[in-house]
Design a protein around this motif. Structure first.
Motif, PDB file in Angstrom:
ATOM      1  N   GLN A 124     -65.889  14.914 -56.442  1.00 30.91           N
ATOM      2  CA  GLN A 124     -64.687  15.119 -57.247  1.00 30.91           C
ATOM      3  C   GLN A 124     -65.075  15.513 -58.666  1.00 30.91           C
ATOM      4  O   GLN A 124     -66.219  15.307 -59.096  1.00 30.91           O
ATOM      5  N   GLY A 125     -64.120  16.072 -59.374  1.00 29.91           N
ATOM      6  CA  GLY A 125     -64.362  16.479 -60.747  1.00 29.91           C
ATOM      7  C   GLY A 125     -63.286  17.429 -61.220  1.00 29.91           C
ATOM      8  O   GLY A 125     -62.370  17.777 -60.474  1.00 29.91           O
ATOM      9  N   ASN A 126     -63.420  17.873 -62.476  1.00 23.45           N
ATOM     10  CA  ASN A 126     -62.490  18.839 -63.051  1.00 23.45           C
ATOM     11  C   ASN A 126     -63.184  20.102 -63.529  1.00 23.45           C
ATOM     12  O   ASN A 126     -62.544  21.007 -64.043  1.00 23.45           O
ATOM     13  N   ASN A 127     -64.509  20.128 -63.357  1.00 26.46           N
ATOM     14  CA  ASN A 127     -65.264  21.341 -63.649  1.00 26.46           C
ATOM     15  C   ASN A 127     -66.502  21.327 -62.755  1.00 26.46           C
ATOM     16  O   ASN A 127     -66.788  20.333 -62.081  1.00 26.46           O
ATOM     17  N   LEU A 128     -67.224  22.442 -62.737  1.00 23.35           N
ATOM     18  CA  LEU A 128     -68.343  22.571 -61.807  1.00 23.35           C
ATOM     19  C   LEU A 128     -69.406  21.499 -62.033  1.00 23.35           C
ATOM     20  O   LEU A 128     -69.928  20.916 -61.077  1.00 23.35           O
ATOM     21  N   LYS A 129     -69.728  21.218 -63.286  1.00 23.70           N
ATOM     22  CA  LYS A 129     -70.754  20.212 -63.573  1.00 23.70           C
ATOM     23  C   LYS A 129     -70.348  18.848 -63.012  1.00 23.70           C
ATOM     24  O   LYS A 129     -71.185  18.135 -62.428  1.00 23.70           O
ATOM     25  N   GLN A 130     -69.108  18.463 -63.188  1.00 17.68           N
ATOM     26  CA  GLN A 130     -68.660  17.168 -62.676  1.00 17.68           C
ATOM     27  C   GLN A 130     -68.737  17.114 -61.157  1.00 17.68           C
ATOM     28  O   GLN A 130     -69.166  16.105 -60.585  1.00 17.68           O
ATOM     29  N   PHE A 131     -68.313  18.181 -60.500  1.00 14.16           N
ATOM     30  CA  PHE A 131     -68.391  18.218 -59.034  1.00 14.16           C
ATOM     31  C   PHE A 131     -69.837  18.049 -58.568  1.00 14.16           C
ATOM     32  O   PHE A 131     -70.124  17.253 -57.665  1.00 14.16           O
ATOM     33  N   ILE A 132     -70.749  18.796 -59.164  1.00 18.42           N
ATOM     34  CA  ILE A 132     -72.136  18.774 -58.706  1.00 18.42           C
ATOM     35  C   ILE A 132     -72.834  17.475 -59.092  1.00 18.42           C
ATOM     36  O   ILE A 132     -73.617  16.916 -58.306  1.00 18.42           O
ATOM     37  N   ASP A 133     -72.562  16.970 -60.282  1.00 18.72           N
ATOM     38  CA  ASP A 133     -73.140  15.672 -60.666  1.00 18.72           C
ATOM     39  C   ASP A 133     -72.675  14.580 -59.712  1.00 18.72           C
ATOM     40  O   ASP A 133     -73.451  13.692 -59.338  1.00 18.72           O
ATOM     41  N   CYS A 134     -71.409  14.631 -59.328  1.00 21.76           N
ATOM     42  CA  CYS A 134     -70.875  13.656 -58.373  1.00 21.76           C
ATOM     43  C   CYS A 134     -71.594  13.783 -57.033  1.00 21.76           C
ATOM     44  O   CYS A 134     -72.007  12.784 -56.428  1.00 21.76           O
ATOM     45  N   ALA A 135     -71.780  15.021 -56.564  1.00 22.65           N
ATOM     46  CA  ALA A 135     -72.459  15.243 -55.289  1.00 22.65           C
ATOM     47  C   ALA A 135     -73.904  14.745 -55.329  1.00 22.65           C
ATOM     48  O   ALA A 135     -74.380  14.115 -54.378  1.00 22.65           O
ATOM     49  N   ARG A 136     -74.601  15.021 -56.421  1.00 22.06           N
ATOM     50  CA  ARG A 136     -75.986  14.550 -56.540  1.00 22.06           C
ATOM     51  C   ARG A 136     -76.044  13.023 -56.485  1.00 22.06           C
ATOM     52  O   ARG A 136     -76.925  12.449 -55.848  1.00 22.06           O
ATOM     53  N   ALA A 137     -75.098  12.375 -57.148  1.00 20.40           N
ATOM     54  CA  ALA A 137     -75.064  10.912 -57.130  1.00 20.40           C
ATOM     55  C   ALA A 137     -74.755  10.392 -55.722  1.00 20.40           C
ATOM     56  O   ALA A 137     -75.329   9.388 -55.284  1.00 20.40           O
ATOM     57  N   GLN A 138     -73.890  11.098 -54.994  1.00 23.72           N
ATOM     58  CA  GLN A 138     -73.567  10.670 -53.631  1.00 23.72           C
ATOM     59  C   GLN A 138     -74.774  10.770 -52.706  1.00 23.72           C
ATOM     60  O   GLN A 138     -74.929   9.974 -51.780  1.00 23.72           O
ATOM     61  N   LEU A 139     -75.642  11.731 -52.973  1.00 26.90           N
ATOM     62  CA  LEU A 139     -76.855  11.868 -52.162  1.00 26.90           C
ATOM     63  C   LEU A 139     -77.858  10.749 -52.423  1.00 26.90           C
ATOM     64  O   LEU A 139     -78.728  10.494 -51.581  1.00 26.90           O
ATOM     65  N   GLN A 140     -77.748  10.105 -53.564  1.00 31.95           N
ATOM     66  CA  GLN A 140     -78.691   9.040 -53.912  1.00 31.95           C
ATOM     67  C   GLN A 140     -78.237   7.658 -53.461  1.00 31.95           C
ATOM     68  O   GLN A 140     -78.943   6.682 -53.651  1.00 31.95           O
ATOM     69  N   THR A 141     -77.066   7.576 -52.860  1.00 35.61           N
ATOM     70  CA  THR A 141     -76.512   6.279 -52.469  1.00 35.61           C
ATOM     71  C   THR A 141     -77.156   5.766 -51.192  1.00 35.61           C
ATOM     72  O   THR A 141     -77.771   6.519 -50.430  1.00 35.61           O
ATOM     73  N   SER A 142     -76.967   4.487 -50.936  1.00 31.55           N
ATOM     74  CA  SER A 142     -77.537   3.870 -49.736  1.00 31.55           C
ATOM     75  C   SER A 142     -76.826   4.326 -48.467  1.00 31.55           C
ATOM     76  O   SER A 142     -77.411   4.311 -47.387  1.00 31.55           O
ATOM     77  N   TYR A 143     -75.572   4.733 -48.591  1.00 36.81           N
ATOM     78  CA  TYR A 143     -74.813   5.097 -47.380  1.00 36.81           C
ATOM     79  C   TYR A 143     -75.106   6.520 -46.912  1.00 36.81           C
ATOM     80  O   TYR A 143     -74.774   6.890 -45.804  1.00 36.81           O
ATOM     81  N   ARG A 144     -75.688   7.331 -47.736  1.00 38.98           N
ATOM     82  CA  ARG A 144     -76.179   8.692 -47.406  1.00 38.98           C
ATOM     83  C   ARG A 144     -75.259   9.461 -46.444  1.00 38.98           C
ATOM     84  O   ARG A 144     -75.441   9.439 -45.228  1.00 38.98           O
ATOM     85  N   PRO A 145     -74.251  10.156 -46.957  1.00 39.91           N
ATOM     86  CA  PRO A 145     -73.329  10.899 -46.092  1.00 39.91           C
ATOM     87  C   PRO A 145     -74.023  12.024 -45.342  1.00 39.91           C
ATOM     88  O   PRO A 145     -75.057  12.538 -45.764  1.00 39.91           O
ATOM     89  N   SER A 146     -73.435  12.413 -44.237  1.00 41.65           N
ATOM     90  CA  SER A 146     -73.954  13.545 -43.457  1.00 41.65           C
ATOM     91  C   SER A 146     -73.002  14.742 -43.505  1.00 41.65           C
ATOM     92  O   SER A 146     -73.305  15.799 -42.970  1.00 41.65           O
ATOM     93  N   TRP A 147     -71.833  14.544 -44.131  1.00 44.18           N
ATOM     94  CA  TRP A 147     -70.845  15.608 -44.297  1.00 44.18           C
ATOM     95  C   TRP A 147     -70.397  15.670 -45.754  1.00 44.18           C
ATOM     96  O   TRP A 147     -70.322  14.643 -46.432  1.00 44.18           O
TER      97      TRP A 147
END
Length: 266
Positions: A124-147
């Motif tokens: 989620q986010g309101n600009n490209l940087k926010q979207f990508i920063d959010c995605a990078r953080a989601q990849l570092q989580t313990s639950y590790r999404p596959s989608w």
């Protein structure tokens, strides 16, 4: 190249199954599945041969409710479809709140196999940087999404979902990508769904328009009306003429996403 997932109550899904337009790619709303699990099971599994090929995304219903469902509602929905992909909680336009909600959710279900992976994360986010920063953080989580689930409002913020598709695929090419809902730019929806990185897109729009006896168009003269009472109306009796237009709209969109060129002719 992606597939179209019709978003509709069981009454319409059953009718789509009889006309061959149900398909095997679906997004279900967890709050409604939790209320009517048997109706959804009966609708989606009418054709037993297709069951093993089903992809079912269990949405957190944030668009419909204004907030994502809690773990108890998701548990009831997941019991009906144990192999479904859980869309993790998100807050529209708010990356930090999305990360906090998803972390809190996974922490509470960590030891519950019924609510385990596969997970879909929604940057989620309101600009490209926010979207990508959010995605990078989601990849570092313990639950590790596959989608990945790319929200419809990304188009209003970025002008297109193409950029996020490209960048998310670069972050992790092994992850699948789903487009959450039609945006206000149907040509962007079509061209994004055609991309090889994209598994599919969901929407109730072709069905909602069919209920109003309207044709799905690339450049409609009339705006697409708000959701309104569509869900309740679609659970009641509806005419063969409405069902005919629903099926025609779904066929038309499927033709668009699989054609080399797109035009409004049927």
């Amino acid at each position: 190249m992606g597939q179209y997932a019709p978003v509709a109550p069981p009454s319409i899904l059953r009718r789509l199954a009889t006309t061959g337009n149900l398909g095997t790619y679906h997004l279900l709303l967890a709050h409604d599945v939790a209320k009517n699990p048997k109706s959804y099971i009966d609708a989606l599994y009418m054709h037993v041969a297709a069951c093993s090929k089903m992809t079912i995304i269990m949405d957190n219903s944030v668009i419909e409710l204004g907030y994502p469902v809690n773990k108890n509602i998701m548990m009831l929905a997941r019991k009906a479809f144990p192999n479904s992909i859980i869309v993790l909680p998100d807050v529209i336009g708010n990356s930090s709140a999305t990360l906090k909600l998803a972390d809190a959710y996974v922490a509470t279900v960590r030891n519950d196999p019924l609510l385990g992976p596969p997970y879909m994360a929604v940057p989620q986010g309101n600009n490209l940087k926010q979207f990508i920063d959010c995605a990078r953080a989601q990849l570092q989580t313990s639950y590790r999404p596959s989608w990945w689930g790319i929200p419809r409002h990304a188009v209003s913020k970025l002008g297109t979902r193409h950029t996020l598709i490209y960048m998310l695929n670069n972050l992790d090419p092994s992850m699948k990508i789903h487009l959450l809902g039609f945006s206000d730019d149907i040509m962007d929806d079509i061209t994004c769904t055609r991309r090889i990185e994209v598994s599919g897109i969901d929407s109730a729009v072709p069905i909602r328009l069919g209920m109003l006896h309207r044709v799905l168009e690339l450049d409609p003269e009339l705006p697409i009306p708000p959701r309104g009472e569509f869900w309740m109306q679609a659970q009641n009796l509806f005419s063969d003429q409405q069902m005919y237009q629903i099926n025609a709209n779904i066929r038309r969109f499927n033709q668009w996403i699989h054609a080399k060129t797109v035009h409004s002719a049927a």
